[in-house]
Enzyme design. Structure first.
Site, mmCIF file in Angstrom:
data_model
loop_
_atom_site.group_PDB
_atom_site.id
_atom_site.type_symbol
_atom_site.label_atom_id
_atom_site.label_comp_id
_atom_site.label_asym_id
_atom_site.label_seq_id
_atom_site.Cartn_x
_atom_site.Cartn_y
_atom_site.Cartn_z
ATOM 1 N N SER A 1 0.801 -1.227 0.000
ATOM 2 C CA SER A 1 0.000 0.000 0.000
ATOM 3 C C SER A 1 0.830 1.272 0.000
ATOM 4 O O SER A 1 0.281 2.367 0.026
ATOM 5 C CB SER A 1 -0.956 0.000 1.196
ATOM 6 N N LEU B 1 3.139 4.354 1.350
ATOM 7 C CA LEU B 1 3.069 5.125 2.605
ATOM 8 C C LEU B 1 1.702 5.784 2.757
ATOM 9 O O LEU B 1 1.567 6.994 2.744
ATOM 10 C CB LEU B 1 4.194 6.157 2.659
ATOM 11 N N HIS B 2 0.658 4.962 2.885
ATOM 12 C CA HIS B 2 -0.667 5.509 3.186
ATOM 13 C C HIS B 2 -0.739 5.777 4.689
ATOM 14 O O HIS B 2 0.273 5.703 5.387
ATOM 15 C CB HIS B 2 -1.781 4.571 2.683
ATOM 16 N N LEU B 3 -1.893 6.082 5.219
ATOM 17 C CA LEU B 3 -2.025 6.600 6.587
ATOM 18 C C LEU B 3 -1.401 5.710 7.670
ATOM 19 O O LEU B 3 -0.604 6.190 8.472
ATOM 20 C CB LEU B 3 -3.482 6.884 6.916
ATOM 21 N N ALA C 1 2.411 5.399 7.279
ATOM 22 C CA ALA C 1 2.991 6.736 7.472
ATOM 23 C C ALA C 1 3.038 7.057 8.965
ATOM 24 O O ALA C 1 4.019 7.610 9.461
ATOM 25 C CB ALA C 1 2.182 7.790 6.721
#
Length: 90
Positions: free
Chosen positions: A12, A14-16, A19
């Site tokens: 995925s 660096l999604h939420l 991150a």
């Protein structure tokens, strides 16, 4: 100052959630920590800055650490990215 290029291996990018994981680890160190991706430099201690870089799976980022614990910080963050940012797929 120390730096290293590392490939983002989690599917995925660096999604939420990843991150947040990356940011939390970076905040454990006194050193200034950034990473570069394409033409963007992001503050690794800011989730919004990380998200704004739009790093996708398979991308390479260069992590840059500067300060009293720079080597330890770089090692920890490179290891975290290489392990999939605790996404549980590796």
């Amino acid at each position: 100052m120390v730096s290293q290029v590392v490939k983002v291996v989690n599917p995925s990018g660096l999604h939420l959630k990843p991150a947040g994981t990356f940011c939390a680890r970076a905040r454990e160190y006194e050193s200034t920590i950034t990473f570069t991706f394409e033409n963007t430099t992001a503050n690794a201690k800011s989730v919004l800055s990380i998200l704004s870089a739009c790093v996708q799976a398979g991308s390479e980022i260069e992590i840059v650490c500067n300060g009293p614990d720079e080597k330890e910080a770089l090692s920890a963050l490179v290891g975290l990215v290489e392990s999939g940012l605790e996404e549980g797929f590796v």
